[in-house]
Design a protein around this motif. Structure first.
Motif, mmCIF file in Angstrom:
data_model
loop_
_atom_site.group_PDB
_atom_site.id
_atom_site.type_symbol
_atom_site.label_atom_id
_atom_site.label_comp_id
_atom_site.label_asym_id
_atom_site.label_seq_id
_atom_site.Cartn_x
_atom_site.Cartn_y
_atom_site.Cartn_z
ATOM 1 N N SER A 148 -10.409 -2.656 7.553
ATOM 2 C CA SER A 148 -9.084 -1.697 7.166
ATOM 3 C C SER A 148 -8.244 -1.537 5.517
ATOM 4 O O SER A 148 -7.549 -0.622 5.650
ATOM 5 N N LEU A 149 -9.166 -2.496 5.132
ATOM 6 C CA LEU A 149 -8.969 -2.547 3.562
ATOM 7 C C LEU A 149 -8.775 -1.563 2.789
ATOM 8 O O LEU A 149 -9.050 -0.299 1.768
ATOM 9 N N THR A 190 -4.688 0.179 5.977
ATOM 10 C CA THR A 190 -3.344 -0.768 6.213
ATOM 11 C C THR A 190 -1.689 -0.745 6.746
ATOM 12 O O THR A 190 -1.867 0.671 6.693
ATOM 13 N N GLU A 191 -1.260 -1.092 7.007
ATOM 14 C CA GLU A 191 0.540 -1.185 6.997
ATOM 15 C C GLU A 191 1.169 -1.339 5.790
ATOM 16 O O GLU A 191 2.091 -1.740 5.485
ATOM 17 N N ASP A 192 0.406 -1.094 4.764
ATOM 18 C CA ASP A 192 1.334 -1.716 3.276
ATOM 19 C C ASP A 192 0.820 -0.442 2.877
ATOM 20 O O ASP A 192 -0.260 -0.448 2.353
ATOM 21 N N ASN A 244 -2.703 -0.260 0.565
ATOM 22 C CA ASN A 244 -3.408 1.253 0.332
ATOM 23 C C ASN A 244 -3.581 2.500 -0.987
ATOM 24 O O ASN A 244 -4.397 3.119 -0.966
ATOM 25 N N ALA A 256 -8.542 -8.966 2.704
ATOM 26 C CA ALA A 256 -9.353 -7.668 3.628
ATOM 27 C C ALA A 256 -8.996 -9.000 5.107
ATOM 28 O O ALA A 256 -8.676 -7.965 6.267
ATOM 29 N N PHE A 272 -5.636 -9.273 5.755
ATOM 30 C CA PHE A 272 -4.905 -8.228 7.096
ATOM 31 C C PHE A 272 -5.515 -8.038 8.339
ATOM 32 O O PHE A 272 -4.797 -7.602 9.550
ATOM 33 N N ALA A 273 -6.698 -8.262 8.281
ATOM 34 C CA ALA A 273 -7.321 -8.165 9.741
ATOM 35 C C ALA A 273 -6.797 -9.515 10.651
ATOM 36 O O ALA A 273 -6.713 -8.978 11.746
ATOM 37 N N GLY A 291 -2.366 -9.075 9.679
ATOM 38 C CA GLY A 291 -1.619 -7.944 9.777
ATOM 39 C C GLY A 291 -0.913 -7.709 8.323
ATOM 40 O O GLY A 291 -0.492 -6.751 7.940
ATOM 41 N N GLY A 292 -1.287 -8.416 7.380
ATOM 42 C CA GLY A 292 -0.695 -8.428 6.151
ATOM 43 C C GLY A 292 -0.939 -9.465 4.882
ATOM 44 O O GLY A 292 -1.214 -10.443 5.505
#
Length: 381
Positions: free
Chosen positions: A120-121, A126-128, A132, A327, A330-331, A334-335
């Motif tokens: 995701s990173l 990501t949700e950030d 991103n 990474a 985040f995985a 989540g942050g």
């Protein structure tokens, strides 16, 4: 002592990147209640926001060290004050290229591993939003790869994978290539070399960006030119130190900085005057560290000198490892964590990793007078 300054700067940049990647952002932090001492640490960490400006001091130091040999010849008034261009480029190539090539390879390995397990990173998904934006231009497309292999990483606006800090290597390569030509000008007239060229750049480039919109799109070219006076400021310092000694040079630099700062505050001119102030401040920092016996007497200098010898490796290797750790966070969670402990231990891991890479590669390509082993550093200020 300037090696200690390089070590401090490399660690400063690394800590700033750890703060970005491994610690929750301000908007997230203020929404959670913390104890007073945690707030003090969090807000104090804002001091590490100026990593980009710290690299400018690296540019000034680079100009200082590259020009120091010629400056010493001018002081001695020897007839052998010409530059052996072939030897110069061979020394620069051996000094820069092997660690750089290893950094590209290490970046690729860490990024492939990270993309496989914690994608995701690396996909900037990501949700950030901050993260991103940071990773949106970290790719392996043909532009980023080709520019990296030309020793001009990030010159196209895209980084070679996660290794964004390599951007400064592209600037250094351009300045190294330009040095023999600039040196010819310096041998003919020092006023043109240290006055007309940097002032012309600082005045004409912003004008060109305003009058010629197409030039503003050549971001790499304009930024390389605008930071070149910082590099030349370092070269000027080398001559000042050789001619007048470090203390006199420091007084001159402080005076110029005060005048240029006052001019900047009064006029509020854009980029040009800000760069003048920045490069002069970089000069003051470098000279202060070089000339102050009190600073030299501090025991912690030994540690920073040790880091300074390894600063190039620390700088070009650390970011992909910090990205991999981020990474994973985040995985799995989540942050970025609210606690700063991950940023601390991530920084320690990145320093150890950079020093290890130094031992495997860079130390074998140092010039002989730079090959200082750890035991020889002990007990020296």
């Amino acid at each position: 002592m300037l090696d200690a300054l390089r070590g401090f700067l490399a660690l400063y940049v690394l800590l700033g990147h750890s703060r970005w990647l491994l610690w929750a952002g301000h908007s997230s932090w203020i929404n959670v209640k913390h104890s007073w001492w945690q707030d003090v640490l969090a807000y104090s960490s804002a001091a590490f926001r100026y990593g980009h400006e710290a690299v400018w001091v690296f540019f000034a130091l680079s100009g200082f060290f590259i020009h120091l040999r010629f400056a010493s010849k001018l002081k001695l008034e020897t007839n052998s004050n010409s530059l052996d261009v072939k030897r110069y480029f061979r020394r620069r190539t051996l000094r820069i290229l092997p660690p750089y090539a290893m950094a590209l390879f290490a970046t690729l390995l860490l990024d492939v591993f990270g993309r496989h397990f914690f994608e995701s990173l690396y996909l900037a998904s990501t949700e950030d939003a901050f993260i991103n934006r940071l990773f949106a231009f970290k790719t392996y497309d043909k532009e980023s790869v080709f520019s990296a292999f030309l020793l001009l990483p990030s010159s196209t606006g895209k980084d070679f994978g996660t290794n964004g800090p390599l951007w400064s290597i592209a600037y250094e390569v351009v300045y190294y290539i330009a040095y023999p030509c600039w040196l010819i000008v310096r041998r003919i007239n020092w006023i043109v070399a240290f006055g007309v060229i940097p002032l012309g750049i600082l005045l004409l480039v912003p004008v060109a960006e305003m009058l010629l919109p197409a030039f503003s799109y050549l971001g790499f070219a304009s930024q390389v030119l605008l930071k070149y006076p910082v590099w030349l400021a370092g070269a000027g310092l080398a001559e000042l130190v050789m001619r007048f000694g470090s203390k006199t040079a420091l007084r001159l630099a402080v005076g110029c900085t005060a005048l240029s700062s006052a001019f900047y505050l009064v006029t509020r001119l854009p980029t040009a005057s800000a760069l003048v102030v920045s490069c002069l401040c970089a000069s003051v920092i470098a000279l202060a560290c070089a000339s102050s016996p009190r600073i030299n007497a501090v025991g912690i200098t030994t540690f920073f000198r040790y880091m300074g010898i390894r600063s190039y490796s620390i700088y070009i290797f650390h970011f992909p490892l910090l990205s991999l750790i981020s990474a994973y966070l985040f995985a799995e969670f989540g942050g970025r964590p609210q606690s700063g402990w991950m940023a601390f231990w991530g920084s320690v891991a990145a320093v150890v990793y950079g020093c290890t890479c130094y031992e495997f590669c860079e130390r074998w390509f140092l010039h002989r007078n730079c090959r200082i082993s750890p035991p020889e550093l002990r007990g020296k200020p």
